[in-house]
Design an enzyme around this catalytic site. Sequence first.
Site, mmCIF file in Angstrom:
data_model
loop_
_atom_site.group_PDB
_atom_site.id
_atom_site.type_symbol
_atom_site.label_atom_id
_atom_site.label_comp_id
_atom_site.label_asym_id
_atom_site.label_seq_id
_atom_site.Cartn_x
_atom_site.Cartn_y
_atom_site.Cartn_z
ATOM 1 N N ASP A 22 -3.702 -20.020 -44.060
ATOM 2 C CA ASP A 22 -3.725 -19.299 -42.790
ATOM 3 C C ASP A 22 -3.309 -17.850 -43.026
ATOM 4 O OD1 ASP A 22 -3.424 -18.368 -40.201
ATOM 5 O OD2 ASP A 22 -1.500 -19.398 -39.886
ATOM 6 N N ASN A 24 -3.345 -15.339 -40.681
ATOM 7 C CA ASN A 24 -2.868 -14.567 -39.525
ATOM 8 C C ASN A 24 -1.745 -15.236 -38.738
ATOM 9 O OD1 ASN A 24 -4.214 -16.617 -38.244
ATOM 10 N ND2 ASN A 24 -5.839 -15.331 -37.369
ATOM 11 N N ASP A 26 -1.539 -18.121 -37.101
ATOM 12 C CA ASP A 26 -1.784 -18.954 -35.923
ATOM 13 C C ASP A 26 -1.730 -20.448 -36.234
ATOM 14 O OD1 ASP A 26 -4.137 -19.392 -37.297
ATOM 15 O OD2 ASP A 26 -5.477 -18.746 -35.672
ATOM 16 N N ASP A 30 -8.202 -20.216 -42.422
ATOM 17 C CA ASP A 30 -9.332 -19.406 -41.989
ATOM 18 C C ASP A 30 -10.059 -18.801 -43.191
ATOM 19 O OD1 ASP A 30 -7.581 -17.200 -42.717
ATOM 20 O OD2 ASP A 30 -6.663 -17.394 -40.740
ATOM 21 N N ASP A 99 -21.318 -26.785 -45.191
ATOM 22 C CA ASP A 99 -21.382 -28.119 -44.605
ATOM 23 C C ASP A 99 -22.228 -28.019 -43.329
ATOM 24 O OD1 ASP A 99 -20.858 -30.780 -43.883
ATOM 25 O OD2 ASP A 99 -18.822 -30.657 -44.701
ATOM 26 N N ASP A 206 -24.452 -33.326 -43.569
ATOM 27 C CA ASP A 206 -23.575 -34.330 -42.985
ATOM 28 C C ASP A 206 -24.374 -35.453 -42.326
ATOM 29 O OD1 ASP A 206 -20.868 -35.191 -42.026
ATOM 30 O OD2 ASP A 206 -21.805 -34.846 -40.077
ATOM 31 N N GLU A 257 -24.993 -36.728 -47.409
ATOM 32 C CA GLU A 257 -24.068 -37.835 -47.180
ATOM 33 C C GLU A 257 -24.898 -39.043 -46.758
ATOM 34 O OE1 GLU A 257 -20.053 -38.832 -44.568
ATOM 35 O OE2 GLU A 257 -21.634 -37.596 -43.680
ATOM 36 N N HIS A 320 -12.511 -35.333 -47.339
ATOM 37 C CA HIS A 320 -11.829 -35.163 -46.055
ATOM 38 C C HIS A 320 -11.861 -36.407 -45.178
ATOM 39 C CE1 HIS A 320 -16.083 -34.439 -45.480
ATOM 40 N NE2 HIS A 320 -15.929 -34.657 -44.192
ATOM 41 N N ASP A 321 -12.610 -37.431 -45.563
ATOM 42 C CA ASP A 321 -12.758 -38.636 -44.750
ATOM 43 C C ASP A 321 -12.020 -39.846 -45.308
ATOM 44 O OD1 ASP A 321 -14.274 -37.640 -42.658
ATOM 45 O OD2 ASP A 321 -16.187 -38.022 -43.648
#
Length: 551
Positions: A22, A24, A26, A30, A99, A206, A257, A320-321
Amino acid sequence: MKSSDWFRDAVVYQLYLRSFYDSNGDGIGDLRGVIDKLEAITSLGVNTLWLSPFCASPNEDNGYDVSDYRSVAPELGTLADLEELLAKAHKKNLRVLMDFVVNHTSSQHPWFQDAKSSVNSRYRQWYYWSDGRPSDTHPHGGPPNNWDSYFGGSAWTQSEETGQWYLHHFLPSQPDLNWENPEVRQEMFSIARWWLEKGIDGFRLDAVHHLGKPLGLPDAPAHLKLKQFKNTRLTHAHLREFRKAVLEPWGAVAIGETGGTTPSTALLYTARQQELDAIFHFDQFFLPHPRAQDFLKNHERWYRKFSGQHAWDTAFFSNHDQGRHLSLWGDDRYLRRRSAQFFAAVLLTSWGTPFIYQGEELGLGNAGFKSPADFQDQASLRRYHEALEQGQDAELALAHLLMYGRDNARTPYSWSSAPQAGFTKGTAWLKPAYDYETINWERQQGDSDSVWEFYRKVIRLRQDNAALRHGKWVRWSHHPHIYAVQRGKGRNLVALVGNWSREFVTWNLPRSRGTQGNWVVLLSNYPASSSSVKAGKITLRPWEVYILTTV
């Protein structure tokens, strides 16, 4: 016509953008954060980046629900940030994959908002709509067929505006696009070209196995645990059109995928690159026992089918899954470093293009969450609550969530022992992993025995050695705990021998073709007492691995 064969020499690093860095404060990773950390990425030695979805999205599925395909999500940055990242990545000889969410949109996309407003909408046929069918449980009409959503319940939701039902293989907020409609296909092709013009080098597609639906949308066979159709004839027709219209003119890569494929059905996608350059299949996550021989047998099955067919594979253990592979298959409690290094050696000496998921190069395991309140992933939470509603034991349902919930792999990257794992100066969108104070990037720099350094060494070895990229793959072991293979190209032979267990294991190492039958050690994950290994009986320590050569 440009070539996409470069992908076969790639080592790909998957970035889960909102959890990488990150810039910035928040709390959300990013694009500017990736730019800031490009030097750290390139120092690992990878040559290709896969960026998780970055288009505008309401984020009910963290970007896999796109509301504007020609945009960058404001929380991730701007189009100018992306163009700067692409330019700087290319300057460092890094290619970048996008992606591309092709099967469905967000329900907030203007196409769907218009489509649901009226049966006469010009976008109505861009999605799947159907009247309900009478049933005992739905006196006013129920779902049009028996298809299941991956995230629990029916794959159909009734729209209040018209009373008809729309199809969604994932969340109700992710309606499936109708790829039988040529207008949809042409628009998706146009979007892909638009991103290629911006500098994207290719796509991870995807949920591509659901593009083509069977004509008439019939019920799925009753014996299926998850009632769906996948990898249909129409899917292949659409991808062949996509390749000719988009990929071939640009020399762009596409990896699909494709859950539910077998080696035989996968060839329809990949043989001679007629549709895709490679696919992601998930056999390794459904093996009966996570041990050496199960993995060797599975890899051998795919290699034998693909080799000789000009087909190519991918190699990956985490994404990520899934829960992190170190927690699922390795030893993340007592021998974390050695088992993480073991899997690095297995992955990066595999046949096919290896994919490293962010954090595995640090030896990250699961997040260490304690309760459902720690999770943000709606899909994992829906499955957990559905299990409770179906009467599953509460402790068992929680244990499954804590081990396999997708947020295990989505925690902020552990950059340092600073607050919030050095990921942000604010509060991270998701809790950092429990062990970030001891397992982090900063701590592993300059440590010659760290997991990060071992990944770097094996990546360099792969890139310097054609046998590891293109050589034949031969299974060497039938011992239950020994993972051993030989990779060979001409006279250049490399062997991998590893102990997939917590025990000391003795195994008979074959003679090499080199001097006196001994093997030269290219790399090992324990401090080596010698630069060579004698053929014959050897004893391997827990999770010990050798990469050997005859030269």
